[in-house]
Motif scaffolding. Structure first.
Motif, PDB file in Angstrom:
ATOM      1  N   PHE A   1       7.430   5.497  12.037  1.00 25.35           N
ATOM      2  CA  PHE A   1       6.976   5.227  11.301  1.00 25.35           C
ATOM      3  C   PHE A   1       5.477   5.162  10.688  1.00 25.35           C
ATOM      4  N   ASN A   2       4.470   4.885   9.490  1.00 24.39           N
ATOM      5  CA  ASN A   2       3.349   5.546   9.034  1.00 24.39           C
ATOM      6  C   ASN A   2       2.313   4.486  10.217  1.00 24.39           C
ATOM      7  N   ARG A   3       1.807   4.198  10.703  1.00 25.35           N
ATOM      8  CA  ARG A   3       0.804   3.028  11.187  1.00 25.35           C
ATOM      9  C   ARG A   3       1.396   2.516  12.576  1.00 25.35           C
TER      10      ARG A   3
ATOM     11  N   SER B   1       0.849  -1.285  -0.258  1.00 28.69           N
ATOM     12  CA  SER B   1      -0.249  -0.150   0.284  1.00 28.69           C
ATOM     13  C   SER B   1       0.979   1.446  -0.471  1.00 28.69           C
ATOM     14  N   HIS B   2       1.883   1.138   0.502  1.00 29.99           N
ATOM     15  CA  HIS B   2       3.332   2.049   0.448  1.00 29.99           C
ATOM     16  C   HIS B   2       3.492   2.994  -0.766  1.00 29.99           C
ATOM     17  N   THR B   3       3.341   1.917  -1.901  1.00 28.90           N
ATOM     18  CA  THR B   3       3.803   2.712  -3.973  1.00 28.90           C
ATOM     19  C   THR B   3       3.903   3.591  -4.242  1.00 28.90           C
TER      20      THR B   3
ATOM     21  N   SER C   1      11.253   2.546   9.512  1.00 24.60           N
ATOM     22  CA  SER C   1      10.349   1.834   8.374  1.00 24.60           C
ATOM     23  C   SER C   1      10.512   3.176   6.904  1.00 24.60           C
ATOM     24  N   CYS C   2       9.629   2.117   5.925  1.00 18.38           N
ATOM     25  CA  CYS C   2       9.788   2.783   4.260  1.00 18.38           C
ATOM     26  C   CYS C   2       9.236   4.260   4.489  1.00 18.38           C
ATOM     27  N   VAL C   3       8.801   4.728   5.532  1.00 18.24           N
ATOM     28  CA  VAL C   3       8.749   6.336   5.350  1.00 18.24           C
ATOM     29  C   VAL C   3       9.860   7.767   5.892  1.00 18.24           C
TER      30      VAL C   3
ATOM     31  N   SER D   1      15.258  -3.488   6.732  1.00 22.43           N
ATOM     32  CA  SER D   1      14.340  -3.087   6.535  1.00 22.43           C
ATOM     33  C   SER D   1      13.054  -3.162   7.183  1.00 22.43           C
ATOM     34  N   CYS D   2      11.961  -4.119   7.198  1.00 20.18           N
ATOM     35  CA  CYS D   2      10.910  -2.997   7.952  1.00 20.18           C
ATOM     36  C   CYS D   2      10.542  -3.588   9.105  1.00 20.18           C
ATOM     37  N   GLY D   3      10.961  -4.940   9.729  1.00 19.58           N
ATOM     38  CA  GLY D   3      11.552  -4.713  10.727  1.00 19.58           C
ATOM     39  C   GLY D   3      10.342  -4.689  11.975  1.00 19.58           C
ATOM     40  N   PRO D   4      10.550  -3.845  12.654  1.00 17.78           N
ATOM     41  CA  PRO D   4       9.520  -3.166  13.991  1.00 17.78           C
ATOM     42  C   PRO D   4       7.970  -2.911  13.635  1.00 17.78           C
ATOM     43  N   CYS D   5       8.493  -1.830  12.350  1.00 16.81           N
ATOM     44  CA  CYS D   5       7.218  -1.882  11.723  1.00 16.81           C
ATOM     45  C   CYS D   5       5.846  -2.707  11.391  1.00 16.81           C
ATOM     46  N   ILE D   6       6.165  -3.645  10.965  1.00 14.95           N
ATOM     47  CA  ILE D   6       4.981  -5.067  10.812  1.00 14.95           C
ATOM     48  C   ILE D   6       5.570  -5.904  12.120  1.00 14.95           C
TER      49      ILE D   6
HETATM   50 FE1  SF4 Z   1       6.262   0.272   5.055  1.00 18.70          FE
HETATM   51 FE2  SF4 Z   1       5.955  -0.842   7.653  1.00 18.70          FE
HETATM   52 FE3  SF4 Z   1       4.633  -1.613   5.143  1.00 18.70          FE
HETATM   53 FE4  SF4 Z   1       7.538  -2.320   5.631  1.00 18.70          FE
HETATM   54  S1  SF4 Z   1       6.098  -2.256   6.545  1.00 18.70           S
HETATM   55  S2  SF4 Z   1       6.265  -1.745   3.559  1.00 18.70           S
HETATM   56  S3  SF4 Z   1       8.152  -0.530   6.491  1.00 18.70           S
HETATM   57  S4  SF4 Z   1       4.955   0.500   6.084  1.00 18.70           S
END
Ligand code: SF4
Ligand code: MIC
Length: 639
Positions: free
Chosen positions: A375-377, A118-120, A294-296, A354-359
């Motif tokens: 993070f974003n969520r 979803s974060h594309t 995290s990706c954000v 990597s995404c790690g703790p975010c997920i």
């Molecule tokens: Fe981004 Fe977190 Fe989703 Fe990984 S799990 S793509 S870091 S929002």
């Protein structure tokens, strides 16, 4: 035309650019990540094509990197070999988070990108039309099929002025979330413009477009300008750049104005990204964990800003600070220039990129404590701890708070703007990106025992007698429907196994009840299915026998995923929602006929005899997909 219209019109293959109408666009690039990719490639394989038809497709490994059993490691081998076979670039584990790497190495202004995450929209920072979708939609795009979507309204986000010290891009997107909420963006593209855009670097723009996903928006986009060119030059990809700007006098459906001078450091409080407050108004809140990454917010610039604040200081004794760089490029650069040493010296626990703790892949926070994350969520339980209290903020707020041990307005320590210029040249080393094999016919796909074939549904029933197996409230996330985390995420390639966890955090009895009922419907409130693109939140319920979801409204990607797997999404009024309860038995006497011929579905409460009707709101194409029992059946039927 505005930028969005330019991007859509240059890729339009069906329909008219009229907001609300269904259109189809051609897709230049795709991306997948490991947690959604295994299914997407199994689906692509089922289509029987020798090779992907896109300009570029990339498969990333970034979510499932914790190898506590054979499952994830096996999935990595599967993904690498299937990528080699079908003409897909493979970004190896350790190379970074898909969105960060894609922006750095593959994004192209003017092109379209469909990603099974979803974060594309992160890549919208480069002037791409970058959209998140379910794995099956991405598999179809790899097969050369267009992507169908509702022509969005275009919102002009007019940025004025300049952020003051302590305020950054994260605060801009938190302000947009405060104004628009997590459902305010459904059916919209947020196009950024205004005098302040020229000052925002690409990584800052990416923070904004990335977290635009939390608005429920189709995507977010920036123009491609001199800042974009500077980034592409620094990535040694100047040749991939082209200018893309709105025409003078371009029109928009809506406008919001944000005065950056007035912005203050903001924070999303538990447990929704739109519960936004001003940091300084929160009072004294002690914290036990700070996570930067995290990706954000994991770019070279983000890590450097945090390190500048932490340099020469020590984190508070009650705080555990983790840092996850977004890409190997960023990681290696901070290792070489001493920023990493500053972070380590301050007391950071440095994790892999990597995404790690975010997920919820490790680093679950302690019970009853506050975790502060860039993070974003912050959906309930996503961190891995039940009843978590997760707050979302900028790297500046995170770094300052890690020192003080309480949520702190960064302006307590940051008195002047921290300028991080883009590097003249990023460290470019693509050696962890494996190009497609020259000898595809010789590649053997490696499949571990955790990789099970995906289930396929039959045609839609003529009529249906079933019951409400679960009633839930508003804003149900795909993390509620199909949780992730270290225990469940490794089961993404095994639908029978993962289906045992559907709704497990909301109601652990759900999977058993759905199975014993033989079929069932789920009743939801507004914005049902917000958040992730994981098609498992449709596929696993389908496997358990869920035939329809009745909800007051749906989130875009999840609604598409339901249709893709033959589950009927029906929009119901509040009074119907109120009258139906869990265990209410219902009958749809003419289900298939009505889906085919009418815009209205009728059904009755078997016990009371009450009759209801509801609009399904589906396009002709979606109706045919539902009738066929899902998108794969539909495509096969057309051939
Ligand atoms: Fe981004 Fe977190 Fe989703 Fe990984 S799990 S793509 S870091 S929002
Ligand atoms: C997320 O942030 O929720 C994820 C994990 O990246 C998901 C994808 C997934 O569930 O695999 C997303 O955002 O789409």
């Amino acid at each position: 035309m505005n930028v969005t219209q330019k991007l859509i019109s240059s890729h339009l293959v069906s329909g008219e650019m009229k907001a609300g109408d269904e259109i189809a666009i051609s897709i230049d690039q795709t991306l997948t990540q490991d947690a959604t990719g295994t299914m997407a490639y199994l689906e692509f394989e089922a289509m029987g094509l020798p090779k992907v038809k896109t300009k570029i497709s990339v498969s990333y490994v970034d979510h499932n990197t914790l190898q506590s059993g054979f499952e994830n490691a096996d999935d990595h081998r599967f993904l690498q070999t299937i990528a080699g076979k079908y003409g897909v670039y493979f970004s190896r584990p350790g190379n970074g988070i898909c969105h960060q790497v894609h922006l750095e190495r593959f994004s192209r202004p003017g092109q379209t990108l469909l990603g099974s995450d979803s974060h594309t929209p992160n890549a919208g920072a480069s002037g791409m039309l970058a959209i998140g979708a379910g794995g099956l939609s991405v598999a179809l795009a790899m097969a050369g099929e267009p992507f169908w979507l509702v022509m969005p309204k275009v919102v002009h986000v007019n940025l004025k002025g300049k952020c003051r010290a302590g305020v950054s891009a994260k605060d801009i997107i938190l302000e947009v979330l405060r104004l628009q909420t997590v459902k305010g963006g459904v059916g919209k593209v947020y196009e950024y413009g205004g005098e302040a855009v020229k000052d925002l670097t690409l990584p800052e723009r990416a923070t904004i477009t990335n977290m635009g996903a939390e608005l429920g928006a189709t995507t977010s986009v920036f123009p491609s300008d001199e800042q974009t060119l500077a980034f592409f030059k620094a990535q040694a990809r100047e040749g991939d750049w082209e200018e893309l700007k709105p025409d003078t006098g371009a029109e928009y459906d809506e406008e919001i104005v944000i005065e950056l001078d007035n912005l203050e450091p903001l924070i999303a409080t538990p447990s929704s990204p739109d519960n936004v407050e001003v940091v300084k108004d929160l009072g004294d809140l002690p914290i036990k964990q700070v996570c930067i990454g995290s990706c954000v917010n994991s770019s070279f610039a983000d890590l450097t800003i945090a390190a500048k604040i932490l340099k020469g200081k020590k984190i508070h004794p009650d705080v555990s600070l983790t840092v996850s760089p977004g890409s190997r490029q960023a990681f290696q650069m901070i290792a070489e220039n001493g920023v990493l040493a500053d972070l380590i010296s301050a007391g950071a626990r440095v994790l892999e990129c990597s995404c790690g703790p975010c997920i919820g892949m490790g680093q679950a926070p302690p019970t009853g404590s506050i975790t502060l994350r860039t993070f974003n969520r912050n959906f309930p339980g996503r961190s891995g701890t039940v009843n978590d209290r997760s707050y979302l903020c900028s790297p500046m707020t995170a770094a300052v708070s890690a020192i003080t041990g309480r949520i702190t307005d960064p302006r307590e320590l940051v008195k002047e703007t921290i300028e991080i210029a883009l590097p003249e040249r990023y460290l470019v080393d693509d050696s962890l990106i494996v190009p497609p094999s020259d000898e595809a016919q010789k590649v053997q796909i490696e499949r571990g025992p955790n990789i099970k074939p995906f289930p396929v549904k039959g045609e839609l029933e003529e009529s249906l007698r079933t019951k409400v197996v679960l009633k839930v409230g508003d804003n149900i996330t795909t993390d509620d429907i199909m949780p992730a985390g270290a225990k469940i995420l490794p089961l993404r390639s095994n639908i029978p196994a993962i289906s045992e966890y559907v709704f497990s955090k909301v109601d652990p009895e759900f999977p058993g009840r759905a199975k014993s009922s033989g079929s069932g419907i789920v009743l939801g409130g507004n914005n049902y299915g917000q958040g992730s693109s994981r098609e498992h939140a449709a596929l696993a319920p389908m496997y358990l026998g869920i035939k329809a979801v009745l909800a007051k409204s749906f989130a875009r990607i999840h609604k598409d995923n339901l249709v893709n797997f033959g589950i009927l999404p029906i929009t119901v009024d509040a009074d119907v929602y109120d009258l139906l309860e869990q265990d209410t038995e219902v009958e749809f006497p003419e289900l298939a006929k009505e889906v085919n011929e009418s815009s209205v579905i009728t059904f009755a409460d078997i016990k009371t005899g009450n009759k209801y009707s509801a609009e399904h709101g589906l396009t002709r194409r979606q109706r045919d997909v539902i009738l066929a029992g899902g998108l794969l059946n539909y495509i096969k039927g057309k051939k």
